[in-house]
Every structure is written in C-alpha cells, then in structure tokens.
Scaffold this motif. Structure first.
Motif, PDB file in Angstrom:
ATOM      1  N   LEU A 272       0.825  -1.211   0.000  1.00 51.81           N
ATOM      2  CA  LEU A 272       0.000   0.000   0.000  1.00 51.81           C
ATOM      3  C   LEU A 272       0.858   1.259   0.000  1.00 51.81           C
ATOM      4  O   LEU A 272       0.466   2.294  -0.563  1.00 51.81           O
ATOM      5  CB  LEU A 272      -0.928  -0.004   1.216  1.00 51.81           C
ATOM      6  N   GLU A 273       2.029   1.186   0.613  1.00 55.86           N
ATOM      7  CA  GLU A 273       2.905   2.354   0.684  1.00 55.86           C
ATOM      8  C   GLU A 273       3.568   2.678  -0.646  1.00 55.86           C
ATOM      9  O   GLU A 273       4.123   3.766  -0.819  1.00 55.86           O
ATOM     10  CB  GLU A 273       3.977   2.133   1.756  1.00 55.86           C
ATOM     11  N   GLN A 274       3.508   1.750  -1.593  1.00 51.83           N
ATOM     12  CA  GLN A 274       4.112   1.991  -2.893  1.00 51.83           C
ATOM     13  C   GLN A 274       3.364   3.040  -3.711  1.00 51.83           C
ATOM     14  O   GLN A 274       3.883   3.577  -4.682  1.00 51.83           O
ATOM     15  CB  GLN A 274       4.168   0.688  -3.702  1.00 51.83           C
ATOM     16  N   GLY A 275       2.158   3.339  -3.295  1.00 48.66           N
ATOM     17  CA  GLY A 275       1.368   4.305  -4.051  1.00 48.66           C
ATOM     18  C   GLY A 275       0.081   3.667  -4.528  1.00 48.66           C
ATOM     19  O   GLY A 275      -0.337   2.628  -4.011  1.00 48.66           O
ATOM     20  N   PRO A 276      -0.577   4.239  -5.513  1.00 50.72           N
ATOM     21  CA  PRO A 276      -1.839   3.676  -6.011  1.00 50.72           C
ATOM     22  C   PRO A 276      -1.667   2.216  -6.421  1.00 50.72           C
ATOM     23  O   PRO A 276      -0.731   1.858  -7.133  1.00 50.72           O
ATOM     24  CB  PRO A 276      -2.159   4.555  -7.232  1.00 50.72           C
ATOM     25  N   VAL A 277      -2.569   1.382  -5.947  1.00 47.37           N
ATOM     26  CA  VAL A 277      -2.506  -0.056  -6.219  1.00 47.37           C
ATOM     27  C   VAL A 277      -3.699  -0.425  -7.083  1.00 47.37           C
ATOM     28  O   VAL A 277      -4.824   0.016  -6.838  1.00 47.37           O
ATOM     29  CB  VAL A 277      -2.524  -0.870  -4.906  1.00 47.37           C
ATOM     30  N   ASP A 278      -3.456  -1.216  -8.101  1.00 42.91           N
ATOM     31  CA  ASP A 278      -4.522  -1.657  -8.997  1.00 42.91           C
ATOM     32  C   ASP A 278      -5.641  -2.310  -8.177  1.00 42.91           C
ATOM     33  O   ASP A 278      -5.371  -3.138  -7.300  1.00 42.91           O
ATOM     34  CB  ASP A 278      -3.971  -2.672 -10.009  1.00 42.91           C
ATOM     35  N   PRO A 279      -6.911  -1.951  -8.435  1.00 42.77           N
ATOM     36  CA  PRO A 279      -8.029  -2.519  -7.653  1.00 42.77           C
ATOM     37  C   PRO A 279      -8.065  -4.043  -7.679  1.00 42.77           C
ATOM     38  O   PRO A 279      -8.501  -4.678  -6.712  1.00 42.77           O
ATOM     39  CB  PRO A 279      -9.267  -1.928  -8.328  1.00 42.77           C
ATOM     40  N   ARG A 280      -7.607  -4.648  -8.767  1.00 43.51           N
ATOM     41  CA  ARG A 280      -7.601  -6.106  -8.843  1.00 43.51           C
ATOM     42  C   ARG A 280      -6.603  -6.698  -7.849  1.00 43.51           C
ATOM     43  O   ARG A 280      -6.850  -7.769  -7.273  1.00 43.51           O
ATOM     44  CB  ARG A 280      -7.283  -6.558 -10.267  1.00 43.51           C
ATOM     45  N   VAL A 281      -5.495  -6.003  -7.636  1.00 49.08           N
ATOM     46  CA  VAL A 281      -4.520  -6.476  -6.649  1.00 49.08           C
ATOM     47  C   VAL A 281      -5.092  -6.323  -5.239  1.00 49.08           C
ATOM     48  O   VAL A 281      -4.943  -7.213  -4.393  1.00 49.08           O
ATOM     49  CB  VAL A 281      -3.191  -5.715  -6.785  1.00 49.08           C
ATOM     50  N   LEU A 282      -5.764  -5.197  -4.982  1.00 50.65           N
ATOM     51  CA  LEU A 282      -6.383  -5.004  -3.669  1.00 50.65           C
ATOM     52  C   LEU A 282      -7.422  -6.086  -3.391  1.00 50.65           C
ATOM     53  O   LEU A 282      -7.508  -6.615  -2.273  1.00 50.65           O
ATOM     54  CB  LEU A 282      -7.039  -3.620  -3.607  1.00 50.65           C
ATOM     55  N   SER A 283      -8.219  -6.418  -4.406  1.00 49.12           N
ATOM     56  CA  SER A 283      -9.213  -7.477  -4.259  1.00 49.12           C
ATOM     57  C   SER A 283      -8.537  -8.814  -3.979  1.00 49.12           C
ATOM     58  O   SER A 283      -9.021  -9.619  -3.164  1.00 49.12           O
ATOM     59  CB  SER A 283     -10.063  -7.573  -5.529  1.00 49.12           C
ATOM     60  N   TYR A 284      -7.410  -9.049  -4.623  1.00 51.04           N
ATOM     61  CA  TYR A 284      -6.670 -10.296  -4.441  1.00 51.04           C
ATOM     62  C   TYR A 284      -6.135 -10.405  -3.012  1.00 51.04           C
ATOM     63  O   TYR A 284      -6.222 -11.468  -2.385  1.00 51.04           O
ATOM     64  CB  TYR A 284      -5.538 -10.356  -5.450  1.00 51.04           C
ATOM     65  N   VAL A 285      -5.621  -9.295  -2.491  1.00 48.72           N
ATOM     66  CA  VAL A 285      -5.116  -9.296  -1.110  1.00 48.72           C
ATOM     67  C   VAL A 285      -6.260  -9.560  -0.135  1.00 48.72           C
ATOM     68  O   VAL A 285      -6.115 -10.336   0.827  1.00 48.72           O
ATOM     69  CB  VAL A 285      -4.414  -7.970  -0.779  1.00 48.72           C
ATOM     70  N   GLU A 286      -7.402  -8.933  -0.375  1.00 47.69           N
ATOM     71  CA  GLU A 286      -8.559  -9.183   0.494  1.00 47.69           C
ATOM     72  C   GLU A 286      -8.978 -10.654   0.418  1.00 47.69           C
ATOM     73  O   GLU A 286      -9.413 -11.244   1.413  1.00 47.69           O
ATOM     74  CB  GLU A 286      -9.730  -8.269   0.106  1.00 47.69           C
TER      75      GLU A 286
END
Length: 317
Positions: A272-286
């Motif tokens: 998350l600290e890297q900056g804007p994260v692709d929503p698909r990656v965020l969904s994958y982490v969740e």
C-alpha cells in the motif's frame, strides 16, 4: 478478528450442488457413513467464507475443486494402499492431470478423472487460457512437489526435516490452487501477468499458503497423526525435530503461524505504501485475508475435525 468474516449466502446451495455431482460420478460412495461425513464437513461453508463475494456459478466450481482436494487428500493421507504406494499414487495423479490439461477420458476412467473432466470444462468456459494454464501448473506443483514427497515419507516411515517440510506443506496444502480461485471467483478479477508477478504479490501468496497450510495441520493433527500415523504434520514434525512435548510443539506451531501472519500484514502495508494499487490487486489481497480468516472459522465448526478425543478443547464435540 477485525477482518471481514461474513460468508456468502450461497453456502448451502453450493454444498447441495457439489454433493449431487460427486454422487453422480460415484466419487462419493452412496453409503450412509460416507455421506454423513460429507454433509458434516460443510465444504460449502468453507467456500462461502473464503470467496465471500463470488457469484453462484463460480462458487460451485470453487467448491467442487475444494471437494476434489479433500476427497483426494483423504485417499492419500488415510488409505495406506494409496498413500504408502508412491508409484501407484503417481500414476493415479498423472491420469487426472492429463484430463485437466484437456486430454480425453480413458475408457475406464476413475470417478476422480470424470469429476476432473467436469471441472475442466466449466473452468474453461469461465476463465481465460492464461489463468487456466497457471491453475494447472499449480495443480502439478501440488501433486508433484507436495503430495508425492509426503507419500514417500509415509511409505518410508520418515519424518521430514523442519524447513523442507514447511515448503512441502505449502505445496501439499494446494493453497496456491485455492489462491488462483480468488481471481476466478470474482468475474473480471483475473490478474494480468505483470501484476501477478510483482514481488510483493508473490510474497503475499507465499505467506498466505504457509499460514493456511500450517494452521490446517493443527486442526488435522488428531486425524493425521494419532489415527493414521502419518508423519506429514507440522506439530509432529516439530516434536520429532526439536524433541518437544505435545503442548510445547503446539505453542511452537502457533508461534510460527503468528509470525507468518505478522509478516503478511507487513507485506500488505509495504504494498500500500508503494502508491496507487490496482483494484484487482487489492481485491486479491482481500481474498487472501479471507482465506486466512475463513479457514479458521470453518475449521472450528466443521465436523471434519471435531472429535470427543481431540487434543484441542474447542474441537471436542
């Protein structure tokens, strides 16, 4: 405990659908003890917890795969005529892999092969060829780098060394295939290769697979070690390698799992600290977090691990 844990409302429906299919291909015998054990396991609830936002059609596929794994695992971990014969087991898994790769059924196909064919056809209609190839590679790793080495240890009566076992368990748990289904369960959430191969994403996958696989070893300790004398269990490996009593080994196992979970959270924060994260990656982490939490929630209520003689008071019923 702050992570979301509300299961999908499709749990019962997908459980019934999978039950119908495994009975139809005779993967599950039509005898009351086997059917009762299947029903008590509540596999649909595991799928509902671990892919809470999946569509009904895709969740049925996910649940069918979970059941494929659990029924195959029961053969490899509990039946000596299968689990202690690595050469036979290798031939058995290779026949299923050929079907998963798109090959035709043999004239005398086993129920597991026929069930694999159903899965392959439905996955192929819902997912990309890129995703299906990735999933198939992870199935191969599960079988060749996890299941077969475990079978060799059981056949030889040897206890794995600690670190090699942890790597073996990451494969033998089939968690990488389950994490592929995080993408599959939610339409439009497949990760392009560039996103999938990001180092932090790969690190999160690795940690999630470790946490879930080693956690499962706690719940399945009685079934695997005390009932079936299978040496492939984290608690047993700790006892043998570090000369620990049972209680000390359990606490040591929980310590490793907690440390890996902390590392997972630190890795998520770094992403998350890297900056804007692709929503698909965020969904994958969740989705990975849903697996870590949902696996525990399901394991506490499923009949698969409950026993009046369990070493864990929470499972005695």
């Amino acid at each position: 405990m702050s992570w979301s844990s509300e299961p999908s409302l499709h749990a019962r429906a997908i459980d019934r659908a999978t039950r119908t299919r495994v009975l139809a291909v005779k993967l599950l015998p039509r005898v009351q003890p086997a059917v009762r054990r299947f029903d008590a396991s509540q596999f649909g609830l595991l799928t509902a917890y671990t892919y809470p936002r999946g569509t009904r059609e895709r969740l049925e596929v996910c649940n069918d795969w979970h059941v494929w794994l659990f029924l195959f695992d029961d053969q490899a971990d509990e039946q000596e005529e299968v689990g202690q014969r690595p050469e036979y087991l290798q031939e058995y898994v290779e026949s299923c892999l050929k079907v998963l790769r798109g090959g035709p059924l043999r004239a005398r196909a086993t129920p597991l092969e026929r069930f694999t064919r159903h899965l392959r056809e439905r996955m192929g209609s819902l997912a990309s060829e890129v995703w299906l190839a990735r999933f198939t590679r992870d199935v191969e790793d599960y079988l060749y780098r996890g299941t077969l080495p475990a079978a060799r240890h059981w056949a030889a009566g040897t206890v794995p060394e600690l670190e090699p076992y942890i790597e073996q368990r990451s494969m033998d748990s089939a968690m990488y295939t389950a994490l592929d289904l995080v993408e599959f369960a939610h339409e439009g959430q497949e990760l392009p290769e560039a996103l999938f191969q990001q180092p932090l994403v790969q690190r999160l996958r690795h940690l999630c697979a470790r946490v879930v696989g080693l956690t499962n070893d706690l719940f399945s300790f009685e079934k695997e070690v005390l009932w079936h004398r299978n040496p492939n269990n984290f608690v047993h490996v700790l006892r043998a390698n570090q000369r620990l009593g049972l209680e000390a080994a359990i606490h040591a196992a929980i310590g490793v799992i907690n440390a890996d979970t902390d590392a997972f959270l630190a890795c998520e924060e770094a992403l998350l600290e890297q900056g804007p994260v692709d929503p698909r990656v965020l969904s994958y982490v969740e989705g990975m977090k849903a697996w870590i939490h949902g696996n525990v929630r399901w394991s506490m209520v499923t009949g698969r691990y409950s026993s009046p003689t369990s070493p864990f008071p929470e499972l005695r019923r």
